[in-house]
Motif scaffolding. Structure first.
Motif, short mmCIF file in Angstrom:
data_model
loop_
_atom_site.label_atom_id
_atom_site.label_comp_id
_atom_site.label_asym_id
_atom_site.label_seq_id
_atom_site.Cartn_x
_atom_site.Cartn_y
_atom_site.Cartn_z
N GLY A 160 0.80 -1.22 0.00
CA GLY A 160 0.00 0.00 0.00
C GLY A 160 0.83 1.26 0.00
N GLU A 161 2.14 1.14 0.24
CA GLU A 161 3.05 2.27 0.23
C GLU A 161 4.48 1.75 0.14
OE1 GLU A 161 2.67 4.38 3.89
OE2 GLU A 161 3.12 2.63 5.14
N GLU A 162 5.39 2.65 -0.21
CA GLU A 162 6.79 2.26 -0.24
C GLU A 162 7.31 2.08 1.19
OE1 GLU A 162 8.25 1.42 -2.86
OE2 GLU A 162 7.07 2.35 -4.46
N PRO A 163 8.39 1.33 1.38
CA PRO A 163 8.96 1.18 2.73
C PRO A 163 9.42 2.53 3.29
CG PRO A 163 9.94 -0.38 1.17
CD PRO A 163 9.17 0.59 0.36
N ARG A 164 9.67 2.56 4.58
CA ARG A 164 10.21 3.78 5.19
C ARG A 164 11.62 4.06 4.71
NH1 ARG A 164 8.39 3.83 11.59
NH2 ARG A 164 6.12 3.84 11.24
N ALA A 165 12.38 2.99 4.52
CA ALA A 165 13.77 3.16 4.08
C ALA A 165 14.26 1.85 3.48
CB ALA A 165 14.66 3.58 5.24
N THR A 166 15.04 1.96 2.41
CA THR A 166 15.80 0.81 1.90
C THR A 166 17.30 1.07 2.03
OG1 THR A 166 15.87 1.68 -0.37
CG2 THR A 166 13.98 0.31 0.23
N ASN A 167 17.65 2.32 2.30
CA ASN A 167 19.04 2.71 2.59
C ASN A 167 19.03 3.37 3.97
OD1 ASN A 167 21.27 5.34 1.66
ND2 ASN A 167 21.87 3.24 2.05
N TYR A 168 19.80 2.77 4.92
CA TYR A 168 19.69 3.22 6.31
C TYR A 168 21.09 3.44 6.87
CZ TYR A 168 17.67 3.50 11.02
OH TYR A 168 17.26 3.93 12.25
N THR A 169 21.56 4.69 6.81
CA THR A 169 22.86 5.05 7.37
C THR A 169 22.67 6.17 8.37
OG1 THR A 169 23.40 6.77 5.73
CG2 THR A 169 23.90 4.47 5.14
N SER A 170 23.76 6.59 9.01
CA SER A 170 23.65 7.69 9.97
C SER A 170 23.41 9.02 9.27
CB SER A 170 24.92 7.77 10.82
OG SER A 170 26.04 8.03 10.01
N GLN A 171 23.78 9.11 7.98
CA GLN A 171 23.61 10.36 7.24
C GLN A 171 22.30 10.42 6.46
OE1 GLN A 171 26.45 8.38 6.59
NE2 GLN A 171 27.78 9.40 8.06
N PHE A 172 21.78 9.26 6.07
CA PHE A 172 20.57 9.25 5.23
C PHE A 172 19.74 8.02 5.53
CE2 PHE A 172 18.31 7.73 1.47
CZ PHE A 172 17.58 8.85 1.13
#
Length: 646
Positions: free
Chosen positions: A574-586
């Motif tokens: 129903g929506e895109e994930p919250r994040a697929t790239n998860y670093t301290s900067q982004f």
């Protein structure tokens, strides 16, 4: 008067943190420095330097690995590391970010000489200690021997969070043969012969060759009575720790020999950190099933897309919160391959696959697991050494598919063709150079047509079953300040795919997977999902200020395509994930799986783990658990018949 010329010989030896099953590469390097007669500048205390009148001759190394005894590394009884050598329990994150080995030096404490893995364990154990009235120390030492120490504990090793390498490169360890510390004016290596158990000073020679080894580099507060036996386990340059090594330290001895004479030039011995067990198996990713309606479909297949983080980008400067050893390729490769194979995919799209690692690690591992694949590296030259450039890799399960066609796309080539053949630019003019400089970012894409190994047979309800599928895999430009370039690359990719698909079959199913380096609010996402871009979108109307950058995009109405594409995760969840790239900067969505909605439908997908799960063993990604800064996307797809014309 002529002054004599002298050289200092030094042997550098380094090895990474040992982990079970991960290849441990020894890095030995011998070099000389010209010092003339400046003996005053030589550190006479170091045992790692040798003074000679000639520079080091051509030499080769021999290696010996030793396994140490079991050690009591933490005296705090409730310490989780007393029973576990999992990388998760020995990371900076688990040790509180400031973990370091400590030893109690309070001579009146019941914890005297006890060793602790970090300050937290020491503080907890201190609450249980009691005062010992007898001030006489073990071994006959007196309290005054330790009066120079301040506080209750002293560091027994280098702070873990300050280490740039995972190596205990301890200068207190064994001195190299003929070093200045043993005999500064002798260049004949007579201070300690390799087969003589005693040096010229009468002290034990740690280089006496034998099948066992004695630890002469033990911390000064450890009980000197027990003899620590070190057992030789290998004489290869590379050693792969086994289960028998877990929880013990290793020693590496490197000896440099003259190629011409065979003379022993120098020897160096270092001790590693404790050998960790292999990382636990990846957490299971449960699938969420889509609400499927309509006619019964055809063949199903599972597809994954994964940016695996190339070694050339996995630096401690970029990811300071991740342990150095957890960033090493050998450690991450084991986790990544297990994670991919555990997902049981039929098609694998990978980005940031380093060229040399594709050849040496990835292809062979996946081939052994039943996959065949193709690779396309970025257009640019390698970073320093051969193979140090990343690209895209696409694999398919042999038992499920066989390859019909395979093509690669270089966006640099498309930019050159667009400039000269479409826009009529001269690439040597200022206008042409500026245009090509803006667009030439070395990115690539892959395109394959796969056919089912066991084709679906014709039935009364499905007279013309579809047995082929087209898979595209790409990695777009990463710089956030170039949204126009990413949009141009996406537009060009779709145009190439239109030409390719339409020339073969209007009903050829299509999936476009990869790292698009674009969030859902960008023009790239709009183009893929809506077939066009709104003329007012800021990515289409970039203001370059002083006009230093050319306008590379056509009129917004011309940026379109004819595919009816859907996003797998948006359709199922129903929506895109919250994040697929998860670093301290982004933290955000950059990776997608797009499908042609007229002849494919997603049956399920694996949700991206919750934030608390992603940060369970680290501040962000990568960590000891997740070995890339991206999360792998997983989906089950089904081939459908074409919709009847309206």
């Amino acid at each position: 008067m002529n002054k004599d010329t002298y050289y200092t010989w030094q042997l550098s030896l380094r090895v990474d943190r040992p982990v079970e099953g991960c290849a441990l590469q020894s890095h030995a390097y011998m070099y000389g420095k010209k010092i003339d007669d400046r003996y005053g500048d030589i550190d006479m205390k170091t045992a790692l330097t040798k003074v000679c009148k000639e520079p080091p001759p051509q030499h080769e190394f021999s290696y010996r690995w030793f396994r140490g005894p079991e050690v009591d590394f933490c005296a705090y009884e409730d310490c989780p590391r007393r029973k576990s050598f999992s990388p998760h329990d020995w990371s900076m994150h688990a040790l509180g970010g400031s973990g370091c080995s400590l030893q109690c030096v309070s001579t009146q404490s019941s914890l005297f000489k006890s060793t602790f893995c970090n300050s937290d364990c020491f503080c907890k154990a201190w609450k249980t200690q009691y005062t010992v009235k007898d001030s006489k120390l073990k071994g006959g030492d007196t309290m005054q021997s330790y009066s120079r120490l301040n506080g209750l504990a002293t560091l027994a090793s280098t702070p873990l969070f300050q280490r740039k390498k995972s190596t205990m490169d301890d200068d207190r360890d064994e001195a190299s043969v003929g070093s200045t510390g043993a005999n500064s004016n002798n260049s004949n290596n007579s201070a300690a012969l390799p087969n003589n158990p005693y040096s010229s000073t009468g002290t034990p020679n740690p280089y006496s060759r034998s099948t066992s080894y004695t630890d002469y580099g033990a911390p000064q507060f450890e009980d000197a009575n027990p003899i620590e036996e070190w057992v030789e386990i290998s004489r290869d340059q590379i050693y792969i720790p086994t289960e028998a090594d877990v929880g013990r330290k290793l020693k590496l001895e490197a000896a440099a020999y003259s190629i011409e004479t065979g003379e022993l030039l120098m020897r160096r011995v270092i001790k590693t950190d404790l050998v960790l067990s292999r990382a636990p198996d990846p957490a299971k990713r449960n699938l969420v099933t889509a609400k499927v309606s309509g006619p019964r479909g055809g063949e199903r297949f599972r597809i994954v897309t994964y940016n695996i983080l190339a070694e050339i980008y996995a630096t401690q400067q970029q990811y300071p919160y991740c342990d150095f050893w957890a960033l090493s390729w050998d450690y991450r490769f084991q986790n990544i391959i297990r994670e991919i194979i555990d997902a049981c995919p039929d098609v694998i799209c990978m980005q940031e696959v380093q060229a040399d690692h594709y050849e040496s690690h990835i292809y062979s591992a996946l081939s052994e697991a039943g996959f065949e694949g193709v690779y396309k590296q970025k257009t640019r030259a390698s970073m320093g050494l051969a193979g140090k450039v990343d690209g895209c890799a696409l694999f398919w399960r042999r038992s499920k598919f066989h390859l019909v066609e395979s093509y690669s796309i270089e966006f640099n080539e498309l930019a050159s063709r667009q400039a000269t053949q479409v826009l009529g630019m001269n690439p040597r003019t200022e206008e042409g150079i500026s245009y090509l400089n803006r667009l030439s970012k070395d990115n690539v894409a892959q395109l394959v047509v796969l056919e089912l190994a066991q084709p679906t047979m014709s039935t009364r309800s499905n007279r013309e079953p579809i047995n082929q599928v087209c898979i595209a895999n790409t990695h777009l430009y990463s710089n956030k300040d170039f949204p126009d370039v990413k949009l141009w690359q996406t537009w060009q990719l779709l145009q190439e795919l239109e030409t390719f698909v339409m020339s073969r079959s209007h009903n050829l199913p299509l999936m476009i997977c990869g790292d698009f380096n674009s969030t859902p609010d960008t023009a790239v996402y709009d183009l893929l999902s809506r077939q066009a871009v709104h003329p007012g979108h800021p990515d289409v109307n970039m203001n370059h200020g002083d006009n230093s950058s050319p306008n590379i995009l056509p009129d917004a109405m011309s940026i379109s395509h004819s595919f009816q594409l859907g996003s797998v995760y948006s359709t199922v969840m129903g929506e895109e994930p919250r994040a697929t790239n998860y670093t301290s900067q982004f933290k955000g969505v950059l990776d997608y799986m797009w499908y042609s909605a007229n002849n494919l439908r997603p049956l399920s997908c694996a949700p991206v783990p919750e934030e608390k799960e992603l940060t369970k063993h680290g501040e962000a990604l990568p960590s000891t658990q997740y070995s890339s800064d991206h999360v792998m996307l997983i989906s089950d797809m089904q081939i459908m018949g074409s919709r009847p014309p309206s």
